[in-house]
Enzyme design. Structure first.
Site, PDB file in Angstrom:
ATOM      1  CD1 TRP A  21      36.620 -35.473   5.442  1.00 39.78           C
ATOM      2  CD2 TRP A  21      35.668 -34.676   3.582  1.00 39.78           C
ATOM      3  NE1 TRP A  21      37.513 -34.632   4.844  1.00 39.78           N
ATOM      4  CE2 TRP A  21      36.966 -34.135   3.689  1.00 39.78           C
ATOM      5  CE3 TRP A  21      34.879 -34.316   2.494  1.00 39.78           C
ATOM      6  CZ2 TRP A  21      37.492 -33.251   2.753  1.00 39.78           C
ATOM      7  CZ3 TRP A  21      35.402 -33.434   1.556  1.00 39.78           C
ATOM      8  CH2 TRP A  21      36.683 -32.915   1.681  1.00 39.78           C
ATOM      9  CD  GLU A  34      41.640 -39.432   4.238  1.00 37.09           C
ATOM     10  OE1 GLU A  34      42.655 -39.290   3.537  1.00 37.09           O
ATOM     11  OE2 GLU A  34      41.269 -38.573   5.060  1.00 37.09           O
ATOM     12  CD  GLN A  39      48.590 -38.269  -6.443  1.00 30.16           C
ATOM     13  OE1 GLN A  39      49.227 -37.275  -6.762  1.00 30.16           O
ATOM     14  NE2 GLN A  39      49.160 -39.337  -5.962  1.00 30.16           N
ATOM     15  CB  THR A  40      42.070 -34.354  -5.640  1.00 27.87           C
ATOM     16  OG1 THR A  40      42.355 -35.439  -6.518  1.00 27.87           O
ATOM     17  CG2 THR A  40      41.089 -33.428  -6.323  1.00 27.87           C
ATOM     18  CG  LEU A  77      37.733 -36.171  -8.174  1.00 27.21           C
ATOM     19  CD1 LEU A  77      37.719 -34.740  -7.671  1.00 27.21           C
ATOM     20  CD2 LEU A  77      36.795 -37.009  -7.301  1.00 27.21           C
ATOM     21  N   GLY A  78      39.554 -36.734 -12.110  1.00 29.09           N
ATOM     22  CA  GLY A  78      40.850 -37.293 -12.513  1.00 29.09           C
ATOM     23  C   GLY A  78      41.199 -38.578 -11.771  1.00 29.09           C
ATOM     24  CB  CYS A 194      58.215 -20.745  11.642  1.00 28.46           C
ATOM     25  SG  CYS A 194      58.821 -21.735  10.270  1.00 28.46           S
ATOM     26  CB  CYS A 197      54.414 -23.418  13.527  1.00 29.83           C
ATOM     27  SG  CYS A 197      54.547 -25.199  13.638  1.00 29.83           S
ATOM     28  CB  CYS A 203      60.492 -27.027  14.340  1.00 25.85           C
ATOM     29  SG  CYS A 203      60.760 -27.251  12.580  1.00 25.85           S
TER      30      CYS A 203
HETATM   31  S1  SF4 Z   1      56.926 -27.482  11.531  1.00 27.08           S
HETATM   32 FE1  SF4 Z   1      58.806 -26.280  11.681  1.00 27.08          FE
HETATM   33  S2  SF4 Z   1      59.152 -25.526   9.618  1.00 27.08           S
HETATM   34 FE2  SF4 Z   1      57.040 -26.189   9.717  1.00 27.08          FE
HETATM   35  S3  SF4 Z   1      55.897 -24.334  10.194  1.00 27.08           S
HETATM   36 FE3  SF4 Z   1      56.323 -25.421  12.123  1.00 27.08          FE
HETATM   37  S4  SF4 Z   1      58.201 -24.468  12.838  1.00 27.08           S
HETATM   38 FE4  SF4 Z   1      58.049 -23.930  10.706  1.00 27.08          FE
END
Ligand code: SF4
Length: 355
Positions: A21, A34, A39-40, A77-78, A194, A197, A203
């Site tokens: 999609w 969507e 829930q899937t 699919l529920g 992290c 990330c 964060c």
């Molecule tokens: S948003 Fe924050 S807690 Fe989540 S992975 Fe990134 S650094 Fe880690």
């Protein structure tokens, strides 16, 4: 926040999942995906989505189909109310909007089964409206970024305002999808990466050293378990099935008659009682086929099935609510997953009644 938006988008363009999609901007496809994704898991949705688009390439084809066909495509699919509501919405759009999906927030959200999340997500992708679509993944990331622990309505609202202020104005749909991908791969509920990330620098949860403590987990309530007994009523080489009420759990799907076992009641007495109450048939349960277990979202069941014979001939009626069918015809009807487990037992026994 602008910097986060840029970092999240850069990460997305490098890492985005290749999903069917995501190759289109057609509101029908985006909306359908969507609804299916609620829930899937994504991996479960992909084959359902592909099969659906093959059968119903346009929303008009959904509107022109009957509910049984729609539920057959949704089978397994529920959360079947999603399929029923999508069909209802298709009819409304066909009859009241000349077949064109209304893309103002209020009109779109007024369609059956469309909540704030779906409306925000679809409009952010299709119309580039800067609306955050706060699903579980995005909410979790937000709680961690801001260092919020308690999932109170106040904190949720605060987070929504914060995201809506910072969402990419040029690519709001990509921003929402980027956060969703981040939440399903890097910032998961019970596992974080992290070090990979793109927004770890801002964060608060990461800085605390214990990101998994954000947000606090609310304990799940224990779900109830029910024991159920059902009957496979034979007349010659056909058996009886009935349709569940459309507005209830698993509404519109087909099933064997039967129900919950009451205290001190035997399975056989339950089958006789429920079939008398539901169908006004007098039957004898002759042989037990077996018992299966199934877990639904809010409860679990153990369900037994018995071969049954009517005490007197039953007039054969076939209509939208009841049918007499042969084993080879089960694939034409949509049944709950628990019934498919019973079909599996029956197939292993070659549907042999041996009574
Ligand atoms: S948003 Fe924050 S807690 Fe989540 S992975 Fe990134 S650094 Fe880690």
């Amino acid at each position: 926040m602008k910097i986060i938006s840029q970092q999240v988008l850069s990460w997305y363009y490098e890492n985005k999942r290749d999903l069917p999609w995501r190759t289109t901007n057609d509101p029908y496809n985006i909306w359908l995906s969507e609804i299916m994704l609620q829930q899937t898991q994504v991996d479960t949705v992909i084959p359902y989505y592909n099969k659906w688009i093959e059968k119903f390439p346009t929303l008009r084809q959904v509107a022109n189909s009957n509910l049984d066909d729609v539920l057959k495509m949704w089978e397994g699919l529920g959360y079947y109310s999603r399929g029923r509501n999508f069909h209802k919405s298709a009819l409304i759009i066909e009859n009241q909007h000349n077949g064109i999906i209304p893309l103002t927030y209020d009109e779109f959200k007024s369609l059956p089964g469309v909540g704030a999340y779906t409306a925000n997500m679809v409009l952010s992708i299709v119309s580039k409206e800067p609306r955050i679509a706060m699903d579980g993944n995005i909410r979790r990331i937000g709680f961690r970024l801001l260092g919020l622990k308690r999932q109170t309505p106040y904190n949720i609202k605060r987070l929504e305002l914060w995201f809506n202020k910072g969402i990419s104005k040029n690519r709001p749909g990509d921003f929402n999808q980027a956060l969703m991908d981040l939440g399903s791969s890097i910032c998961k509920a019970k596992m974080v990466r992290c070090d990979q990330c793109p927004i770890s620098k801002i964060c608060v949860a990461f800085a605390s050293g214990s990101p998994l403590d954000y947000p606090c987990i609310t304990k799940k309530k224990k779900t109830p378990h029910y024991t159920v007994a059902t009957g496979l009523i034979w007349q010659e080489d056909s058996f009886y099935i009935q349709k569940r009420a459309e507005n209830g759990h698993l509404g519109g799907l087909w099933e064997f008659p039967g129900g919950k076992i009451e205290k001190n009641e035997s399975e056989i007495d339950t089958v006789k009682r429920k079939i008398r109450e539901e169908c006004q048939f007098e039957i004898n349960p002759e042989k037990k086929i077996g018992t299966i277990k199934h877990v639904y979202s809010h409860f679990s069941i153990s369900m037994s099935l018995y071969h049954c014979l009517p005490i007197e001939d039953i007039p054969v009626k076939n209509n939208g609510q009841m049918r007499w069918i042969k084993p080879a015809e089960i694939s034409k009807y949509a049944f709950p997953k628990a019934n498919h487990k019973l079909f599996h037992l029956l197939k292993n026994q070659n549907w042999n009644r041996n009574v």
